[in-house]
Enzyme design. Structure first.
Site, PDB file in Angstrom:
ATOM      1  N   CYS A  92      69.212  33.870  28.602  1.00  0.00           N
ATOM      2  CA  CYS A  92      68.733  33.950  29.982  1.00  0.00           C
ATOM      3  C   CYS A  92      69.319  35.187  30.669  1.00  0.00           C
ATOM      4  CB  CYS A  92      69.106  32.695  30.754  1.00  0.00           C
ATOM      5  SG  CYS A  92      68.513  32.704  32.468  1.00  0.00           S
ATOM      6  N   ASN A 203      60.587  32.815  19.110  1.00  0.00           N
ATOM      7  CA  ASN A 203      60.102  32.445  20.436  1.00  0.00           C
ATOM      8  C   ASN A 203      59.589  33.703  21.120  1.00  0.00           C
ATOM      9  OD1 ASN A 203      61.702  31.897  23.559  1.00  0.00           O
ATOM     10  ND2 ASN A 203      59.795  30.933  22.959  1.00  0.00           N
TER      11      ASN A 203
END
Length: 328
Positions: A92, A203
């Site tokens: 993140c 991902n």
């Protein structure tokens, strides 16, 4: 260890327990992740941030933090709560996360990540995994990524989920970091070739099962995020498409009935219908009446005395325009 052939990405403010319950009704095998939960919230927060429905397994807690002691305590708590795995957020890029010294900025500190992994793994009997980017800022060479995996895997991490974009820690918002840095799937494929003993999942930007099958020729698992959230009914086909389970695909009508009952239970315990219904806005995408479905829920699901009937009423807008009731 559980199979991560297909998993749903942890998404802050999205993949809460109500969202995950909906997903589990559609797929028995796809691995689900919590939103990222910080160590501070678990150890010092007043809410129950680890609550989930028993039906959600296999379920992974994604943990945000970098203090070795706090991470270890939280891993033990996660195991006590029955989570199947703990995943460390090293991907993140938000300012808030950086200020807390966790998320993508930790890619620059592989020894600290390794220390967390080793301590957490020694203190529990559930796997500890890592979700990262392919690089950060100017630390974006393949050699940098290779060294990160070498260091962290030596501490006991056997599964890495790699978002196939680098992250810019300054200059781009978290939203921009999901779209602007270019995807480099082949770099993740190369990781699997160089670390064949590890489980590697990919991902980033994946939106179909055709793409999923393509990736699975090169790596061990695929994680899908926004596409499933925006078009959740895609997940109803996962067990057949990815897991070759040969099961009957649940219709939207059956999902609506089951989720209406779930909403009634949630409301009876003091919640609001909207807490659940907000995750279902995209359920009818692609069908006539999908816009009316979304609008009806948005306008009517947030009242104090609203229950599961709001879903039935919204879906009636779709049924009026789709004669093939049993097949949708």
């Amino acid at each position: 260890m559980i199979s991560h052939k297909l998993s749903i990405a942890p998404m802050l403010d999205w993949t809460d327990r109500h969202c995950r319950y909906l997903y589990r009704l559609m797929s028995k095998h796809t691995v689900l992740y919590t939103e990222m939960v910080t160590t501070g919230a678990i150890l010092h927060g007043k809410g129950n941030y680890l609550a989930y429905n028993e039906q959600e397994h296999p379920l992974v807690l994604q943990l945000g933090g970098s203090d070795v002691h706090a991470m270890t305590e939280c891993a033990k708590i996660a195991e006590q709560h029955g989570y199947d795995e703990v995943n460390i957020n090293v991907g993140c890029p938000s300012d808030r996360v950086q200020n807390g010294r966790f998320g993508a900025c930790l890619m620059a500190e592989p020894e600290l990540v390794a220390e967390c992994v080793a301590s957490m793994q020694n203190a529990t009997n559930i796997p500890v995994t890592v979700k990262s980017r392919i690089g950060i800022d100017d630390l974006d060479s393949y050699e940098f990524l290779q060294q990160f995996l070498t260091t962290v895997s030596a501490a006991g991490c056997q599964h890495f989920i790699v978002h196939a974009r680098k992250a810019w820690l300054s200059g781009l918002s978290p939203k921009q970091n999901r779209d602007i840095p270019p995807l480099d799937y082949h770099r993740v494929y190369q990781l699997k070739r160089d670390f064949s003993q590890l489980a590697i999942s990919i991902n980033g930007g994946i939106s179909s099962y055709a793409q999923t099958h393509e990736h699975l020729q090169y790596i061990d698992g695929v994680m899908i995020g926004r596409e499933i959230y925006q078009n959740p009914y895609l997940l109803a086909h996962a067990d057949n498409e990815i897991w070759q389970a040969d099961v009957e695909v649940k219709t939207r009508q059956k999902l609506i009935n089951e989720m209406a009952s779930y909403i009634d239970q949630h409301v009876a315990s003091g919640g609001r219908a909207w807490h659940v219904a907000r995750h279902m806005l995209g359920l009818c995408n692609g069908l006539a009446g999908a816009k009316q479905f979304r609008r009806y829920l948005s306008e009517n699901a947030n009242g104090k005395n609203v229950g599961g009937e709001v879903l039935q009423q919204a879906f009636a807008k779709v049924l009026q325009l789709n004669p093939e009731v049993e097949s949708i």
